[in-house]
Design a protein around this motif. Structure first.
Motif, PDB file in Angstrom:
ATOM      1  N   TYR A 162       9.312 -31.629   6.805  1.00 56.57           N
ATOM      2  CA  TYR A 162       9.619 -31.417   5.391  1.00 56.57           C
ATOM      3  C   TYR A 162       9.259 -29.998   4.981  1.00 56.57           C
ATOM      4  CZ  TYR A 162       4.618 -32.132   5.085  1.00 56.57           C
ATOM      5  OH  TYR A 162       3.265 -32.016   5.285  1.00 56.57           O
ATOM      6  N   ALA A 163       9.861 -29.545   3.901  1.00 57.56           N
ATOM      7  CA  ALA A 163       9.525 -28.264   3.278  1.00 57.56           C
ATOM      8  C   ALA A 163       9.312 -28.524   1.799  1.00 57.56           C
ATOM      9  CB  ALA A 163      10.642 -27.245   3.472  1.00 57.56           C
ATOM     10  N   LEU A 164       8.300 -27.874   1.232  1.00 60.08           N
ATOM     11  CA  LEU A 164       7.942 -28.034  -0.175  1.00 60.08           C
ATOM     12  C   LEU A 164       7.914 -26.673  -0.848  1.00 60.08           C
ATOM     13  CD1 LEU A 164       4.897 -30.373   0.482  1.00 60.08           C
ATOM     14  CD2 LEU A 164       7.191 -31.087  -0.209  1.00 60.08           C
ATOM     15  N   GLN A 178      14.708 -35.010  10.504  1.00 60.95           N
ATOM     16  CA  GLN A 178      14.050 -35.477  11.718  1.00 60.95           C
ATOM     17  C   GLN A 178      13.884 -34.359  12.739  1.00 60.95           C
ATOM     18  OE1 GLN A 178      16.452 -38.999  12.613  1.00 60.95           O
ATOM     19  NE2 GLN A 178      14.662 -40.215  12.026  1.00 60.95           N
ATOM     20  N   LEU A 179      14.613 -33.277  12.559  1.00 61.56           N
ATOM     21  CA  LEU A 179      14.499 -32.123  13.449  1.00 61.56           C
ATOM     22  C   LEU A 179      13.923 -30.945  12.670  1.00 61.56           C
ATOM     23  CD1 LEU A 179      17.972 -32.343  15.213  1.00 61.56           C
ATOM     24  CD2 LEU A 179      15.768 -33.183  16.077  1.00 61.56           C
ATOM     25  N   ILE A 180      12.998 -30.211  13.266  1.00 58.78           N
ATOM     26  CA  ILE A 180      12.384 -29.061  12.598  1.00 58.78           C
ATOM     27  C   ILE A 180      13.445 -28.026  12.230  1.00 58.78           C
ATOM     28  CG2 ILE A 180      11.795 -27.871  14.748  1.00 58.78           C
ATOM     29  CD1 ILE A 180       9.700 -27.832  11.525  1.00 58.78           C
ATOM     30  N   ASP A 181      14.474 -27.881  13.054  1.00 54.52           N
ATOM     31  CA  ASP A 181      15.530 -26.903  12.765  1.00 54.52           C
ATOM     32  C   ASP A 181      16.256 -27.212  11.465  1.00 54.52           C
ATOM     33  OD1 ASP A 181      14.903 -25.458  15.018  1.00 54.52           O
ATOM     34  OD2 ASP A 181      16.454 -26.392  16.256  1.00 54.52           O
ATOM     35  N   ASP A 182      16.377 -28.510  11.117  1.00 52.10           N
ATOM     36  CA  ASP A 182      17.024 -28.886   9.860  1.00 52.10           C
ATOM     37  C   ASP A 182      16.240 -28.353   8.659  1.00 52.10           C
ATOM     38  OD1 ASP A 182      18.911 -30.275  11.340  1.00 52.10           O
ATOM     39  OD2 ASP A 182      17.899 -32.213  11.068  1.00 52.10           O
ATOM     40  N   VAL A 183      14.933 -28.389   8.765  1.00 56.19           N
ATOM     41  CA  VAL A 183      14.084 -27.935   7.664  1.00 56.19           C
ATOM     42  C   VAL A 183      13.973 -26.414   7.663  1.00 56.19           C
ATOM     43  CG1 VAL A 183      11.733 -27.998   6.750  1.00 56.19           C
ATOM     44  CG2 VAL A 183      12.824 -30.098   7.544  1.00 56.19           C
ATOM     45  N   LEU A 184      13.754 -25.836   8.823  1.00 59.71           N
ATOM     46  CA  LEU A 184      13.617 -24.376   8.898  1.00 59.71           C
ATOM     47  C   LEU A 184      14.891 -23.668   8.466  1.00 59.71           C
ATOM     48  CD1 LEU A 184      11.570 -23.937  12.194  1.00 59.71           C
ATOM     49  CD2 LEU A 184      10.748 -23.872   9.823  1.00 59.71           C
ATOM     50  N   ALA A 185      16.029 -24.311   8.624  1.00 63.35           N
ATOM     51  CA  ALA A 185      17.302 -23.696   8.251  1.00 63.35           C
ATOM     52  C   ALA A 185      17.388 -23.414   6.750  1.00 63.35           C
ATOM     53  CB  ALA A 185      18.466 -24.583   8.682  1.00 63.35           C
ATOM     54  N   VAL A 186      16.709 -24.210   5.912  1.00 61.57           N
ATOM     55  CA  VAL A 186      16.782 -24.001   4.465  1.00 61.57           C
ATOM     56  C   VAL A 186      15.768 -22.973   3.975  1.00 61.57           C
ATOM     57  CG1 VAL A 186      17.574 -26.367   4.094  1.00 61.57           C
ATOM     58  CG2 VAL A 186      15.171 -25.812   3.746  1.00 61.57           C
ATOM     59  N   LEU A 187      14.742 -22.675   4.754  1.00 61.59           N
ATOM     60  CA  LEU A 187      13.678 -21.796   4.270  1.00 61.59           C
ATOM     61  C   LEU A 187      14.127 -20.371   3.960  1.00 61.59           C
ATOM     62  CD1 LEU A 187      10.539 -22.964   6.248  1.00 61.59           C
ATOM     63  CD2 LEU A 187      11.236 -23.550   3.928  1.00 61.59           C
ATOM     64  N   PRO A 188      14.886 -19.694   4.818  1.00 61.42           N
ATOM     65  CA  PRO A 188      15.279 -18.324   4.452  1.00 61.42           C
ATOM     66  C   PRO A 188      16.021 -18.264   3.124  1.00 61.42           C
ATOM     67  CG  PRO A 188      15.712 -18.699   6.769  1.00 61.42           C
ATOM     68  CD  PRO A 188      15.339 -20.040   6.164  1.00 61.42           C
ATOM     69  N   CYS A 212      -0.370 -16.026  -3.579  1.00 64.32           N
ATOM     70  CA  CYS A 212       0.388 -17.162  -4.116  1.00 64.32           C
ATOM     71  C   CYS A 212       1.200 -17.849  -3.029  1.00 64.32           C
ATOM     72  CB  CYS A 212       1.341 -16.699  -5.207  1.00 64.32           C
ATOM     73  SG  CYS A 212       0.515 -15.955  -6.607  1.00 64.32           S
ATOM     74  N   LEU A 213       1.277 -19.152  -3.124  1.00 67.31           N
ATOM     75  CA  LEU A 213       2.110 -19.949  -2.229  1.00 67.31           C
ATOM     76  C   LEU A 213       3.568 -19.802  -2.635  1.00 67.31           C
ATOM     77  CD1 LEU A 213       2.319 -22.234  -0.046  1.00 67.31           C
ATOM     78  CD2 LEU A 213       2.209 -23.829  -1.980  1.00 67.31           C
ATOM     79  N   ILE A 214       4.425 -19.495  -1.674  1.00 69.25           N
ATOM     80  CA  ILE A 214       5.864 -19.473  -1.916  1.00 69.25           C
ATOM     81  C   ILE A 214       6.436 -20.841  -1.570  1.00 69.25           C
ATOM     82  CG2 ILE A 214       8.071 -18.461  -1.268  1.00 69.25           C
ATOM     83  CD1 ILE A 214       6.556 -15.879  -0.625  1.00 69.25           C
ATOM     84  N   CYS A 215       6.102 -21.344  -0.370  1.00 67.83           N
ATOM     85  CA  CYS A 215       6.513 -22.684   0.040  1.00 67.83           C
ATOM     86  C   CYS A 215       5.674 -23.086   1.246  1.00 67.83           C
ATOM     87  CB  CYS A 215       8.002 -22.758   0.347  1.00 67.83           C
ATOM     88  SG  CYS A 215       8.524 -21.793   1.763  1.00 67.83           S
ATOM     89  N   ALA A 216       5.814 -24.348   1.656  1.00 72.31           N
ATOM     90  CA  ALA A 216       5.075 -24.862   2.800  1.00 72.31           C
ATOM     91  C   ALA A 216       5.970 -25.812   3.568  1.00 72.31           C
ATOM     92  CB  ALA A 216       3.821 -25.588   2.334  1.00 72.31           C
ATOM     93  N   PHE A 217       5.673 -25.981   4.857  1.00 68.20           N
ATOM     94  CA  PHE A 217       6.402 -26.963   5.644  1.00 68.20           C
ATOM     95  C   PHE A 217       5.467 -27.622   6.638  1.00 68.20           C
ATOM     96  CE2 PHE A 217       6.978 -22.917   7.768  1.00 68.20           C
ATOM     97  CZ  PHE A 217       6.859 -23.197   9.112  1.00 68.20           C
ATOM     98  N   GLY A 218       5.809 -28.842   7.037  1.00 67.25           N
ATOM     99  CA  GLY A 218       4.975 -29.592   7.957  1.00 67.25           C
ATOM    100  C   GLY A 218       5.683 -30.830   8.454  1.00 67.25           C
ATOM    101  N   LYS A 219       4.899 -31.782   8.985  1.00 73.27           N
ATOM    102  CA  LYS A 219       5.451 -33.014   9.535  1.00 73.27           C
ATOM    103  C   LYS A 219       4.570 -34.173   9.110  1.00 73.27           C
ATOM    104  CE  LYS A 219       6.975 -35.151  13.818  1.00 73.27           C
ATOM    105  NZ  LYS A 219       7.076 -35.001  15.287  1.00 73.27           N
ATOM    106  N   SER A 220       5.204 -35.261   8.701  1.00 77.23           N
ATOM    107  CA  SER A 220       4.481 -36.463   8.302  1.00 77.23           C
ATOM    108  C   SER A 220       5.320 -37.683   8.648  1.00 77.23           C
ATOM    109  CB  SER A 220       4.193 -36.427   6.799  1.00 77.23           C
ATOM    110  OG  SER A 220       3.498 -37.585   6.393  1.00 77.23           O
ATOM    111  N   GLN A 221       4.712 -38.645   9.291  1.00 79.94           N
ATOM    112  CA  GLN A 221       5.357 -39.904   9.634  1.00 79.94           C
ATOM    113  C   GLN A 221       6.692 -39.704  10.347  1.00 79.94           C
ATOM    114  OE1 GLN A 221       5.457 -42.332   6.108  1.00 79.94           O
ATOM    115  NE2 GLN A 221       3.270 -42.094   5.751  1.00 79.94           N
ATOM    116  N   GLY A 222       6.722 -38.734  11.258  1.00 80.83           N
ATOM    117  CA  GLY A 222       7.906 -38.493  12.061  1.00 80.83           C
ATOM    118  C   GLY A 222       8.979 -37.642  11.414  1.00 80.83           C
TER     119      GLY A 222
END
Length: 81
Positions: free
Chosen positions: A44-46, A57-67, A31-41
């Motif tokens: 994002y995390a889903l 705009q920074l990967i660290d901003d998105v990765l910070a919410v994942l844990p 099962c998918l728990i969540c996903a993250f990637g980049k689109s149009q600059g």
């Protein structure tokens, strides 16, 4: 995330739109728990229902919410596909 015990696997996945995302899977790799990637600059995390968890705009901003997102949804994500 896998090393910290928050997900069972981390794999690249191509979406139907041809975008590459990184999927975090449960311990059975079913099962998918969540996903993250980049689109149009933007990074994002889903969540498992493909609803937005974070965008920045920074990967660290998105990765910070994942844990926190993985810990908060781990029991539900482990039992639902």
């Amino acid at each position: 995330m896998v090393d910290r015990g928050l997900a069972g696997a981390c794999v690249p996945v191509e979406t139907e739109a041809g975008e590459l995302v990184i999927a975090l899977l449960d311990y059975d790799h079913q099962c998918l728990i969540c996903a993250f990637g980049k689109s149009q600059g933007w990074y994002y995390a889903l969540d498992a229902a493909w609803q937005p968890l974070a965008q920045g705009q920074l990967i660290d901003d998105v990765l910070a919410v994942l844990p926190g997102a993985l810990e908060a949804h781990r029991p539900a994500a482990a039992n639902a596909c």
